[in-house]
Design an enzyme around this catalytic site. Structure first.
Site, PDB file in Angstrom:
ATOM      1  CB  SER A 129      -0.894   0.007   1.248  1.00  0.00           C
ATOM      2  OG  SER A 129      -1.511   1.261   1.443  1.00  0.00           O
ATOM      3  CE1 TYR A 156      -4.458  -1.972   4.576  1.00  0.00           C
ATOM      4  CE2 TYR A 156      -3.731   0.255   4.024  1.00  0.00           C
ATOM      5  CZ  TYR A 156      -4.103  -1.022   3.630  1.00  0.00           C
ATOM      6  OH  TYR A 156      -4.104  -1.345   2.296  1.00  0.00           O
TER       7      TYR A 156
END
Length: 331
Positions: A129, A156
């Protein structure tokens, strides 16, 4: 015939990847745990379309179950893996941290172990990501894969960086050829309801107010799903040599402000949004901007879809699936 395993196949990106691979004649095995992070109906609809229209075999499997993944890969003659299963969402990680520890860390480790015990494995492509870059206000320069990634500002992001480090270790120890892809704000038809473009469209059509965080000044490198799939498939076909591990950005290389994004959604919906302007949320970053020169050099990857065209395509899909009240249309 060898098999490509796609984890998270009932998810947004996994669905589109599995459809594309099947269309070019690959045998695709998809797994997903169909968790309830967002509406399961949408995941079931994606899986149904994969089974019906693309003849993709979909299994209900939790990637964090190491024996299940290892046994499946051994039995099904898997030689390539596209690992997209993950617990998504920056804000959700603030209150549900252990979901990220299980899906993104234990799940990634399970896939690595299964690949370690698959001698004919040709390539593992996995999802990372852009959030690993942390909060970097726009400096007029795109994010490069060589930039520091030592300060993720959400769990995350930290879980995704942990996956990169585990992959690097396994590549070094066991010669597993791997490519990690740092995704930048993917959007498009069949997308995730927790994403801003989805919820903004739904609220525009309902006439409901939306919260605009960061006072509309946040910038995102919005990347259309078809362009993302082009990149994933191009990378899959070009494994690193000698069991190497590489990390590549995959984005649009054209950051747009949240204010622009909102205006485009309003135009596509033909309705204004009622806006509530708020400060940044914890875990949010100011800007994302992908330098895609590395993936372009490897595959020729060049995003083609403007935000205006992509949002228009999404809104058309949304209206084909949902009423303006947000209810799923009858088949």
């Amino acid at each position: 015939m060898s098999t490509i395993l796609v984890t998270g196949a009932a998810g947004f990106i996994g669905f589109h990847v599995a459809m594309r691979l099947s269309a070019r004649g690959e045998r695709v095995l998809g797994v997903d745990d169909f968790n309830d992070y967002y509406e399961q109906e949408l995941k079931i609809a994606r899986a149904g379309r994969l089974s019906r229209d693309a003849h993709v075999d979909i299994r209900r499997v939790d990637v964090a179950n190491p024996s299940a993944i290892r046994d499946l890969m051994a039995v099904e003659d898997v030689d390539r893996v596209i690992h997209l299963a993950a617990q998504a969402g920056v804000r959700y990680s603030l209150d549900h941290p252990f979901a990220y520890e299980r899906s993104n860390m234990a799940g990634h480790l399970s896939v690595l172990e299964a690949c370690r015990h698959t001698p004919k494995l040709n390539h593992l492509v996995y999802a990372s990501s852009s959030s690993v870059y942390g909060d970097r206000p726009s400096s007029g320069q795109a994010f490069k894969e060589t930039d520091p990634v030592d300060h993720p500002i959400s769990l995350y992001a930290a879980s995704k960086r942990a996956g990169e480090l585990m992959s690097d270790t396994y590549s070094h120890l066991f010669n597993i050829p791997q490519t990690g892809l740092r995704f930048f704000t993917v959007y498009g038809p069949w997308g995730r309801p927790d994403m801003a473009y989805f919820s903004f469209t739904r609220k525009a059509l309902r006439g409901e107010p939306v919260a605009i965080f960061g006072e509309g000044r946040l910038q995102r490198d919005f990347t259309y799903i078809d362009d993302i799939v082009d990149g994933i498939v191009g990378v899959l076909d070009r494994p690193p040599l000698n069991g190497g591990h590489r990390i590549l950005n995959i984005g649009n290389n054209q950051p747009r402000s949240l204010s622009d994004f909102v205006s485009i959604i309003e135009a596509a919906c033909g309705r204004p949004l009622k806006k509530s302007i708020l400060q940044m949320q914890p875990g949010d970053v100011s800007c994302t901007w992908a330098d895609v020169s590395a993936i372009n050099g490897l595959t020729g990857y060049t995003p083609k879809t403007s935000l205006e065209v992509g949002i228009s395509e999404f809104v058309s899909w949304f209206r084909s699936r949902y009423t303006d009240d947000g209810e799923v249309r009858a088949n």
